[in-house]
Design a protein around this motif. Structure first.
Motif, PDB file in Angstrom:
ATOM      1  N   LYS A 169      20.346   1.152  50.672  1.00 53.05           N
ATOM      2  CA  LYS A 169      20.314   1.909  49.799  1.00 53.05           C
ATOM      3  C   LYS A 169      21.673   1.828  48.847  1.00 53.05           C
ATOM      4  CE  LYS A 169      19.923   7.001  48.329  1.00 53.05           C
ATOM      5  NZ  LYS A 169      19.916   8.164  48.562  1.00 53.05           N
ATOM      6  N   THR A 170      21.348   1.777  47.543  1.00 54.55           N
ATOM      7  CA  THR A 170      22.529   1.321  46.512  1.00 54.55           C
ATOM      8  C   THR A 170      23.134   2.552  45.917  1.00 54.55           C
ATOM      9  OG1 THR A 170      21.520   1.051  44.499  1.00 54.55           O
ATOM     10  CG2 THR A 170      21.279  -0.901  45.966  1.00 54.55           C
ATOM     11  N   ASN A 171      24.220   2.355  45.243  1.00 55.90           N
ATOM     12  CA  ASN A 171      24.969   3.320  44.184  1.00 55.90           C
ATOM     13  C   ASN A 171      24.402   3.440  42.976  1.00 55.90           C
ATOM     14  OD1 ASN A 171      26.132   0.680  44.045  1.00 55.90           O
ATOM     15  ND2 ASN A 171      27.574   1.571  42.957  1.00 55.90           N
ATOM     16  N   ILE A 172      23.624   2.464  42.771  1.00 52.45           N
ATOM     17  CA  ILE A 172      22.909   2.428  41.378  1.00 52.45           C
ATOM     18  C   ILE A 172      21.671   3.349  41.212  1.00 52.45           C
ATOM     19  CG2 ILE A 172      22.030   0.925  39.397  1.00 52.45           C
ATOM     20  CD1 ILE A 172      23.530  -1.434  40.816  1.00 52.45           C
ATOM     21  N   ASP A 173      22.044   4.495  40.675  1.00 48.19           N
ATOM     22  CA  ASP A 173      20.917   5.598  40.544  1.00 48.19           C
ATOM     23  C   ASP A 173      19.991   5.812  41.718  1.00 48.19           C
ATOM     24  OD1 ASP A 173      21.590   5.556  37.924  1.00 48.19           O
ATOM     25  OD2 ASP A 173      20.311   3.979  37.383  1.00 48.19           O
ATOM     26  N   GLY A 174      20.596   5.826  43.034  1.00 46.22           N
ATOM     27  CA  GLY A 174      20.058   5.927  44.169  1.00 46.22           C
ATOM     28  C   GLY A 174      19.092   5.111  44.726  1.00 46.22           C
ATOM     29  N   LYS A 175      18.759   3.783  43.893  1.00 45.16           N
ATOM     30  CA  LYS A 175      17.749   2.969  44.301  1.00 45.16           C
ATOM     31  C   LYS A 175      18.011   2.258  45.590  1.00 45.16           C
ATOM     32  CE  LYS A 175      16.369   2.628  39.322  1.00 45.16           C
ATOM     33  NZ  LYS A 175      16.333   1.368  38.402  1.00 45.16           N
ATOM     34  N   SER A 176      17.083   1.396  45.979  1.00 44.98           N
ATOM     35  CA  SER A 176      17.198   0.683  47.030  1.00 44.98           C
ATOM     36  C   SER A 176      17.500  -0.757  46.455  1.00 44.98           C
ATOM     37  CB  SER A 176      15.837   0.406  47.851  1.00 44.98           C
ATOM     38  OG  SER A 176      14.798  -0.163  46.947  1.00 44.98           O
ATOM     39  N   ILE A 177      18.013  -1.464  47.353  1.00 43.66           N
ATOM     40  CA  ILE A 177      18.591  -2.813  46.907  1.00 43.66           C
ATOM     41  C   ILE A 177      17.081  -3.705  46.445  1.00 43.66           C
ATOM     42  CG2 ILE A 177      18.399  -3.910  49.128  1.00 43.66           C
ATOM     43  CD1 ILE A 177      20.481  -4.876  46.218  1.00 43.66           C
ATOM     44  N   GLY A 178      15.974  -3.317  46.865  1.00 43.06           N
ATOM     45  CA  GLY A 178      14.842  -4.093  46.554  1.00 43.06           C
ATOM     46  C   GLY A 178      14.453  -3.742  45.135  1.00 43.06           C
ATOM     47  N   GLN A 179      14.787  -2.392  44.833  1.00 43.94           N
ATOM     48  CA  GLN A 179      14.287  -1.850  43.398  1.00 43.94           C
ATOM     49  C   GLN A 179      15.398  -2.537  42.466  1.00 43.94           C
ATOM     50  OE1 GLN A 179      14.524   2.157  44.588  1.00 43.94           O
ATOM     51  NE2 GLN A 179      12.473   2.682  44.209  1.00 43.94           N
TER      52      GLN A 179
END
Length: 360
Positions: A169-179
């Protein structure tokens, strides 16, 4: 070679008009607006009549004079630079491929660069020079502490983001790294965030503040045309003007000039957002950075003009960030782009074919 006919001339003229309209829009945003005297106008036109055999639009001279309060007849009009000069200085068809941030390790393997975690080139994933599958790339990116993700073939800080990943899970809008990777589609790079020299970090600790150099190759000599420092706005990751960053000239002795400039409409500033006074501020390892850029430029035979972005490591070594084969000119912060070399550059450049003429 493609014949340069009526349609090409029309497209070129339209592009020239576009650049003039763009600088006029910026002029309207300025708080102080100055007009050019008849003597100043005559001085500019005589200068360019001598150099290129024709008059030039005066919009850039008016803008620079208004923006900085400094008059000079040898500012380079962007309409002339973009339509006539850059295609003669550099081989236009090669620009995108050579300036791709993902090939920098191949071009300059012996210079310090940000550590690459994963890169994507035309949809293919690589770790270093080893090809990997998408699944392998995702596995590598499941936990990343402090990184930067950015498009590999864009400029002006577009798409540059701070990236932290924990268990996918990333810090970019709560998106997964795959997204996140799906959003970038292809042609991007994930790099470990650099640890910059304290003297660079003091200007703004959240951004990688960079030294921008413009160099010109003249035969067996690489001329340093100018250097400026680009400093990020407080709490911003990038140092670009579009994100509130500022630029200031670096003097020959490696110290900063008195003023920095941001976007048109903003006042010139004497201090960074962090309260650091610009005038006289010493840039660490400045001479090393200049020498490195000049050395690397000799590896680019298809490009006589190159812009370089460097930072400085904690132990004072130059860190190569990227280079640009089709750069903007930092004439607000620096002054006339070609300085004392202008006549020499124009004389050499106008002997060469305009490779841009194939792409109107």
């Amino acid at each position: 070679m493609k014949k340069f006919g009526f349609i090409e001339r029309l497209k070129k003229r339209n592009l020239e008009h576009h650049f003039v309209a763009e600088i006029n829009r910026k002029y309207k945003k300025l708080k102080v607006k100055r007009s050019l005297s008849s003597e100043q106008q005559s001085e500019v036109q005589q200068y360019y009549q001598h150099l290129v055999g024709r008059k030039v639009p005066l919009a850039w001279h008016r803008f620079m004079y208004s923006r900085t309060g400094l008059w000079a007849h040898d500012y380079v009009p962007l309409s002339l630079y973009r339509t006539e000069m850059i295609g003669r200085m550099n081989v236009f068809p090669f620009m995108d491929a050579y300036a791709d941030k993902n090939v920098s390790e191949m071009l300059f393997p012996d210079v310090l660069q940000p550590k690459c975690i994963v890169k994507n080139m035309r949809g293919y994933f690589y770790v270093g020079d080893k090809p990997v599958s998408r699944e392998e790339a995702l596995a590598i990116c499941q936990n990343i502490n402090d990184a930067i993700i950015k498009p590999s073939m864009s400029t002006r800080g577009h798409g540059v983001k701070h990236l932290v990943v924990k268990d996918g899970k990333t810090n970019i809008d709560g998106k997964s790294i795959g997204q996140v990777l799906a959003d970038y589609r292809q042609d991007y790079v994930i790099q470990q965030k650099i640890r910059q020299h304290p003297g660079m970090a003091a200007l703004n600790p959240t951004s990688a503040n960079t030294i921008r150099l413009l160099t010109y190759r003249s035969g067996m000599e690489v001329l340093l045309l100018y250097t400026v420092i680009r400093i990020g706005k407080k709490d911003q990751v990038i140092d670009n003007e579009s994100s509130g960053g500022i630029s200031a000239r670096i003097n020959d002795d490696g110290t900063l000039a008195k003023y920095a400039y941001g976007a048109p409409g903003n006042d010139q500033v004497e201090y960074t957002d962090c309260g650091v006074r610009l005038e006289g501020y010493p840039i660490p390892s400045f001479d090393k950075v200049v020498a490195t850029a000049q050395r690397l430029h000799m590896r680019l035979p298809y490009f006589d003009l190159a812009a370089w972005d460097f930072s400085v490591s904690e132990d004072g070594e130059p860190i190569f960030i990227e280079w640009n084969a089709n750069p903007d000119l930092s004439q607000t912060a620096n002054g006339p782009a070609f300085g004392p070399y202008a006549e020499r550059i124009f004389a050499e450049v106008y002997k060469k074919e305009n490779t841009r003429n194939q792409y109107w």
